[in-house]
Design a protein around this motif. Structure first.
Motif, PDB file in Angstrom:
ATOM      1  N   ASP A  24       8.597 -61.705  -3.868  1.00 39.15           N
ATOM      2  CA  ASP A  24       7.807 -60.872  -4.780  1.00 39.15           C
ATOM      3  C   ASP A  24       6.802 -60.007  -4.032  1.00 39.15           C
ATOM      4  N   ALA A  25       6.096 -60.605  -3.079  1.00 42.37           N
ATOM      5  CA  ALA A  25       5.049 -59.870  -2.361  1.00 42.37           C
ATOM      6  C   ALA A  25       5.611 -58.625  -1.678  1.00 42.37           C
ATOM      7  N   THR A  26       6.761 -58.750  -1.067  1.00 43.92           N
ATOM      8  CA  THR A  26       7.386 -57.613  -0.391  1.00 43.92           C
ATOM      9  C   THR A  26       7.809 -56.550  -1.395  1.00 43.92           C
ATOM     10  N   ALA A  27       8.425 -56.955  -2.488  1.00 44.73           N
ATOM     11  CA  ALA A  27       8.872 -56.003  -3.508  1.00 44.73           C
ATOM     12  C   ALA A  27       7.691 -55.225  -4.083  1.00 44.73           C
ATOM     13  N   PHE A  28       6.597 -55.920  -4.395  1.00 49.52           N
ATOM     14  CA  PHE A  28       5.425 -55.242  -4.955  1.00 49.52           C
ATOM     15  C   PHE A  28       4.734 -54.361  -3.925  1.00 49.52           C
ATOM     16  N   ALA A  29       4.779 -54.724  -2.649  1.00 47.77           N
ATOM     17  CA  ALA A  29       4.209 -53.881  -1.599  1.00 47.77           C
ATOM     18  C   ALA A  29       4.981 -52.566  -1.479  1.00 47.77           C
ATOM     19  N   ILE A  30       6.300 -52.634  -1.568  1.00 50.42           N
ATOM     20  CA  ILE A  30       7.122 -51.415  -1.532  1.00 50.42           C
ATOM     21  C   ILE A  30       6.814 -50.541  -2.743  1.00 50.42           C
ATOM     22  N   GLN A  31       6.719 -51.151  -3.904  1.00 49.66           N
ATOM     23  CA  GLN A  31       6.387 -50.397  -5.111  1.00 49.66           C
ATOM     24  C   GLN A  31       5.031 -49.698  -4.958  1.00 49.66           C
ATOM     25  N   GLN A  32       4.062 -50.377  -4.365  1.00 53.95           N
ATOM     26  CA  GLN A  32       2.737 -49.791  -4.149  1.00 53.95           C
ATOM     27  C   GLN A  32       2.816 -48.590  -3.222  1.00 53.95           C
ATOM     28  N   LEU A  33       3.619 -48.677  -2.171  1.00 55.05           N
ATOM     29  CA  LEU A  33       3.795 -47.545  -1.261  1.00 55.05           C
ATOM     30  C   LEU A  33       4.352 -46.331  -1.996  1.00 55.05           C
ATOM     31  N   LEU A  34       5.332 -46.557  -2.863  1.00 55.08           N
ATOM     32  CA  LEU A  34       5.893 -45.461  -3.651  1.00 55.08           C
ATOM     33  C   LEU A  34       4.843 -44.866  -4.587  1.00 55.08           C
ATOM     34  N   ALA A  35       4.056 -45.725  -5.221  1.00 55.77           N
ATOM     35  CA  ALA A  35       3.052 -45.279  -6.195  1.00 55.77           C
ATOM     36  C   ALA A  35       1.949 -44.458  -5.545  1.00 55.77           C
ATOM     37  N   GLU A  36       1.733 -44.627  -4.254  1.00 54.63           N
ATOM     38  CA  GLU A  36       0.707 -43.852  -3.561  1.00 54.63           C
ATOM     39  C   GLU A  36       1.128 -42.405  -3.345  1.00 54.63           C
ATOM     40  N   HIS A  37       2.418 -42.107  -3.513  1.00 52.92           N
ATOM     41  CA  HIS A  37       2.923 -40.770  -3.236  1.00 52.92           C
ATOM     42  C   HIS A  37       3.409 -40.009  -4.460  1.00 52.92           C
ATOM     43  N   CYS A  38       3.700 -40.700  -5.538  1.00 56.04           N
ATOM     44  CA  CYS A  38       4.192 -40.017  -6.729  1.00 56.04           C
ATOM     45  C   CYS A  38       3.924 -40.872  -7.961  1.00 56.04           C
ATOM     46  N   ALA A  39       4.009 -40.263  -9.118  1.00 48.92           N
ATOM     47  CA  ALA A  39       3.790 -40.985 -10.373  1.00 48.92           C
ATOM     48  C   ALA A  39       4.892 -42.025 -10.526  1.00 48.92           C
ATOM     49  N   THR A  40       4.490 -43.245 -10.787  1.00 45.95           N
ATOM     50  CA  THR A  40       5.429 -44.359 -10.859  1.00 45.95           C
ATOM     51  C   THR A  40       5.150 -45.214 -12.080  1.00 45.95           C
ATOM     52  N   ALA A  41       6.185 -45.478 -12.864  1.00 46.91           N
ATOM     53  CA  ALA A  41       6.080 -46.469 -13.937  1.00 46.91           C
ATOM     54  C   ALA A  41       6.352 -47.800 -13.270  1.00 46.91           C
ATOM     55  N   ARG A  42       5.313 -48.556 -13.036  1.00 48.60           N
ATOM     56  CA  ARG A  42       5.412 -49.780 -12.245  1.00 48.60           C
ATOM     57  C   ARG A  42       5.968 -50.944 -13.046  1.00 48.60           C
ATOM     58  N   ALA A  43       6.692 -51.774 -12.342  1.00 47.67           N
ATOM     59  CA  ALA A  43       7.186 -53.025 -12.921  1.00 47.67           C
ATOM     60  C   ALA A  43       6.125 -54.096 -12.702  1.00 47.67           C
ATOM     61  N   ASP A  44       6.028 -55.024 -13.628  1.00 45.14           N
ATOM     62  CA  ASP A  44       5.038 -56.090 -13.478  1.00 45.14           C
ATOM     63  C   ASP A  44       5.664 -57.436 -13.115  1.00 45.14           C
ATOM     64  N   ARG A  45       6.998 -57.457 -13.001  1.00 42.98           N
ATOM     65  CA  ARG A  45       7.660 -58.691 -12.596  1.00 42.98           C
ATOM     66  C   ARG A  45       8.968 -58.358 -11.903  1.00 42.98           C
ATOM     67  N   THR A  46       9.427 -59.295 -11.110  1.00 46.57           N
ATOM     68  CA  THR A  46      10.710 -59.148 -10.427  1.00 46.57           C
ATOM     69  C   THR A  46      11.759 -59.956 -11.172  1.00 46.57           C
ATOM     70  N   THR A  47      13.008 -59.744 -10.817  1.00 43.05           N
ATOM     71  CA  THR A  47      14.098 -60.550 -11.367  1.00 43.05           C
ATOM     72  C   THR A  47      14.854 -61.203 -10.211  1.00 43.05           C
ATOM     73  N   ARG A  48      15.540 -62.262 -10.530  1.00 40.81           N
ATOM     74  CA  ARG A  48      16.365 -62.975  -9.547  1.00 40.81           C
ATOM     75  C   ARG A  48      17.776 -63.109 -10.099  1.00 40.81           C
ATOM     76  N   ASP A  49      18.753 -62.916  -9.234  1.00 41.11           N
ATOM     77  CA  ASP A  49      20.141 -63.144  -9.625  1.00 41.11           C
ATOM     78  C   ASP A  49      20.435 -64.631  -9.493  1.00 41.11           C
ATOM     79  N   PRO A  50      20.997 -65.248 -10.528  1.00 40.45           N
ATOM     80  CA  PRO A  50      21.320 -66.679 -10.434  1.00 40.45           C
ATOM     81  C   PRO A  50      22.211 -66.956  -9.216  1.00 40.45           C
TER      82      PRO A  50
END
Length: 69
Positions: A24-50
């Motif tokens: 999760d920490a890595t996924a949210f860090a990548i999302q934050q990097l994207l959000a610093e450069h453009c408008a982003t509708a952020r996700a508040d949770r991750t999903t896992r494949d069974p």
């Protein structure tokens, strides 16, 4: 995850980014990097494949607008 709808990418500058990461920490860090450069509708949770490893996170990007950050 739900399907990507045509409306999500209907115009130039709109994109859907799906992040696959080890945790999760890595996924949210990548999302934050994207959000610093453009408008982003952020996700508040991750999903896992069974039975799979890692997590996925999907966010929606609008390159036509500046970031709120």
């Amino acid at each position: 995850m739900r399907s990507i709808l045509d409306a999500h990418v209907a115009e130039p500058g709109l994109a859907v980014v799906e992040i696959a990461a080890a945790d999760d920490a890595t996924a949210f860090a990548i999302q934050q990097l994207l959000a610093e450069h453009c408008a982003t509708a952020r996700a508040d949770r991750t999903t896992r494949d069974p039975g799979g490893s890692g997590v996925r996170l999907r966010c929606f990007i609008d390159l036509r607008q500046e970031s709120d950050s």
